[in-house]
Enzyme design. Structure first.
Site, mmCIF file in Angstrom:
data_model
loop_
_atom_site.group_PDB
_atom_site.id
_atom_site.type_symbol
_atom_site.label_atom_id
_atom_site.label_comp_id
_atom_site.label_asym_id
_atom_site.label_seq_id
_atom_site.Cartn_x
_atom_site.Cartn_y
_atom_site.Cartn_z
ATOM 1 N N TYR A 1 -1.214 -5.757 -6.512
ATOM 2 C CA TYR A 1 -1.663 -4.472 -5.949
ATOM 3 C C TYR A 1 -1.978 -3.402 -7.004
ATOM 4 O O TYR A 1 -3.017 -2.739 -6.920
ATOM 5 C CB TYR A 1 -0.668 -3.966 -4.879
ATOM 6 C CG TYR A 1 -0.934 -4.663 -3.565
ATOM 7 C CD1 TYR A 1 -1.812 -4.130 -2.637
ATOM 8 C CD2 TYR A 1 -0.353 -5.895 -3.284
ATOM 9 C CE1 TYR A 1 -2.103 -4.796 -1.456
ATOM 10 C CE2 TYR A 1 -0.636 -6.572 -2.115
ATOM 11 C CZ TYR A 1 -1.509 -6.021 -1.198
ATOM 12 O OH TYR A 1 -1.812 -6.680 -0.034
ATOM 13 N N GLU B 1 3.437 -8.080 4.182
ATOM 14 C CA GLU B 1 3.269 -9.415 3.579
ATOM 15 C C GLU B 1 4.619 -10.016 3.174
ATOM 16 O O GLU B 1 4.814 -11.228 3.282
ATOM 17 C CB GLU B 1 2.301 -9.334 2.387
ATOM 18 C CG GLU B 1 0.854 -9.217 2.883
ATOM 19 C CD GLU B 1 -0.144 -8.681 1.873
ATOM 20 O OE1 GLU B 1 0.118 -8.738 0.662
ATOM 21 O OE2 GLU B 1 -1.203 -8.177 2.310
#
Ligand SMILES: Cc1cc2nc3c(=O)[nH]c(=O)nc-3n(C[C@H](O)[C@H](O)[C@H](O)COP(=O)(O)OP(=O)(O)OC[C@H]3O[C@@H](n4cnc5c(N)ncnc54)[C@H](O)[C@@H]3O)c2cc1C
Ligand code: HEM
Length: 403
Positions: free
Chosen positions: A95, A137
């Protein structure tokens, strides 16, 4: 929590970024792959070339940013993306890499208009959005049937039509298979001789759960635009029984609700029939009293996969109706319902258009647009309409979508 000033900056700059959306995401991918070429092993190159992935990511970022002060509104959308991310192996450490290059791309495209204040606000907002994805997630990784990509032996390879072949896949470790919901897919990671990168593709599971193998049914994507599909052509031409394929655990938020008794309408075009066959088989065995209408469109009988399997299930039940629509039937084609295309007038004739039916469909994008428009115009409530894209998701109600 973001400061009110940050929220204001984000909301006021979303429209500006939307205008430059595709330029920013194109630049973003350019930067990302220059600095992190290893990520080319998980991104789909064809989607990149066709701009579909760019559009998908841009839309998701703007949708999230526009809802930055009420992110719970976009959780269902995040979950769909997170399923795909989990099945691809996207991890928390990815990310910051994406965030950093997204901000650089915004600076590059907007130039002086991207003040430090704006960039800092977007950095903060990205962090908040990324945390939502990472959290969802994390739960999905915990619940996944297994970790990473697991080796499966191709136990059987069966030609289902002139263009579609099934692969029956048994886990090499011979341990139990994870259960899946009818409609879900697996990701297959392929290391193809002569290719610099690995390629990951999703394939819907085309049989019901609870068997000793998973079945995927793959269309050979060859000839279109004179560019052969990398993975599907390799699967058709080179993968043999006994070979090993690497699969991540079943994923996806497009699945049949088997706790409901409502009647089901399954509509598919071409290879879009794979999740529908899984749903049909599941209902036939687990909910034999539940009514199903199964509509399938194919070019002709030769291209029509899994026909016998579907017919046998339908013949064994009083609750299943099938309709086969052939665009250009061959002389030998005898048992089909309609020539031409699926259209609204015909759907109105054959479907139980009622509030309490659930509609599931999948197929080429123009096909899906026709079905979606037809169902909405026939007043089917949106919450009863479910569909799957065999590529990055887009907005079916938009006038033109790149196929
Ligand atoms: C949730 C989900 C479920 C799916 N389920 C199934 C399934 O059950 N069965 C199935 O067969 N497929 C399914 N798919 C599609 C599958 O994942 C692959 O996209 C498909 O097999 C094509 O992959 P490929 O590697 O063969 O083609 P790719 O190499 O990815 O190419 C895709 C297409 O783009 C074209 N193309 C490639 N490069 C270019 C270029 N430069 N310019 C223009 N066009 C180009 C190719 O000709 C091809 O038609 C599913 C996809 C998703 C997202
Ligand atoms: C907040 C940040 C992110 C957002 C908003 C986002 C959004 C999206 C969206 C909308 C899709 C398309 C889903 C679909 O197929 O329908 C997608 C797919 C994908 N994402 Fe993300 N993503 C983010 C972060 C990441 C990160 C960190 C990675 C890993 C480097 C990543 C890798 C991928 C890949 C590989 C795909 C599939 C691409 C393809 O099939 O072409 N994403 N993402």
């Amino acid at each position: 929590m973001l400061q009110q000033r940050t929220i204001e900056i984000i909301k006021s700059t979303v429209p500006v970024l939307q205008v430059h959306g595709e330029a920013i995401t194109s630049r973003f991918y350019e930067l990302l792959f220059q600095k992190h070429p290893e990520l080319l092993n998980i991104f789909n190159h064809a989607n990149q070339k066709k701009g579909r992935q760019q559009a998908a990511l841009a839309n998701a970022v703007y949708a999230a940013a526009a809802n930055i002060d009420k992110l719970e509104a976009i959780i269902p959308v995040v979950k769909g993306i997170a399923h795909k991310h989990r099945s691809l192996g996207v991890k928390p450490e990815h990310y910051p890499v994406v965030g950093e290059n997204l901000l650089l791309a915004i600076k590059d495209v907007l130039g002086d208009a991207a003040t430090d204040e704006i960039i800092n606000a977007w950095a903060e907002a990205y962090g908040v959005i990324a945390d939502v994805f990472i959290g969802i997630e994390r739960n999905m990784y915990e619940d996944a049937g297994w970790e990473g990509f697991r080796p499966f032996v191709v136990a059987r390879k069966v030609e289902e039509s002139s263009v579609i072949t099934s692969f029956y896949l048994e886990p090499e470790d011979k341990k139990a298979l994870a259960k899946f919901k009818p409609g879900q897919y697996v990701s297959v990671k392929m290391d193809i001789p002569g290719q610099e990168n690995t390629h990951i593709r999703q394939y819907s599971l085309s049989d019901a759960t609870g068997k000793s193998s998973y079945r995927i049914s793959v269309k050979k994507e060859s000839g279109r635009n004179a560019v052969d599909g990398i993975v599907s052509v390799y699967l058709h031409e080179s993968v043999k029984e006994g070979d090993i394929l690497h699969l991540s655990a079943p994923a996806g938020d497009f699945y049949l609700n088997t706790t409901s008794e409502k009647q089901v309408v399954l509509i598919s075009g071409g290879v879009g029939l794979t999740p529908m066959v899984s749903m049909l088989k599941t209902v036939a065995s687990e909910q034999p009293e539940r009514k199903i209408t199964f509509v399938h469109a194919a070019i002709n009988g030769q291209a029509h996969a899994l026909k016998k399997e579907v017919q046998e299930i339908a013949e064994a039940s009083d609750h299943i109706t099938t309709h086969f629509v052939y665009e250009s039937p061959l002389d030998e084609d005898l048992d089909y319902t309609k020539t031409g295309y699926v259209d609204q007038a015909w759907l109105k004739e054959i479907l139980p258009i009622r509030d309490d039916a659930e509609y599931y469909f999948c197929g080429p994008i123009p096909f899906m647009q026709v079905i979606n428009t037809a169902l909405l115009e026939l007043n089917v409530p949106k919450e009863n309409i479910h569909f799957e894209f065999f590529g990055p998701a887009s907005d079916l109600e938009k006038e033109s979508i790149k196929a």
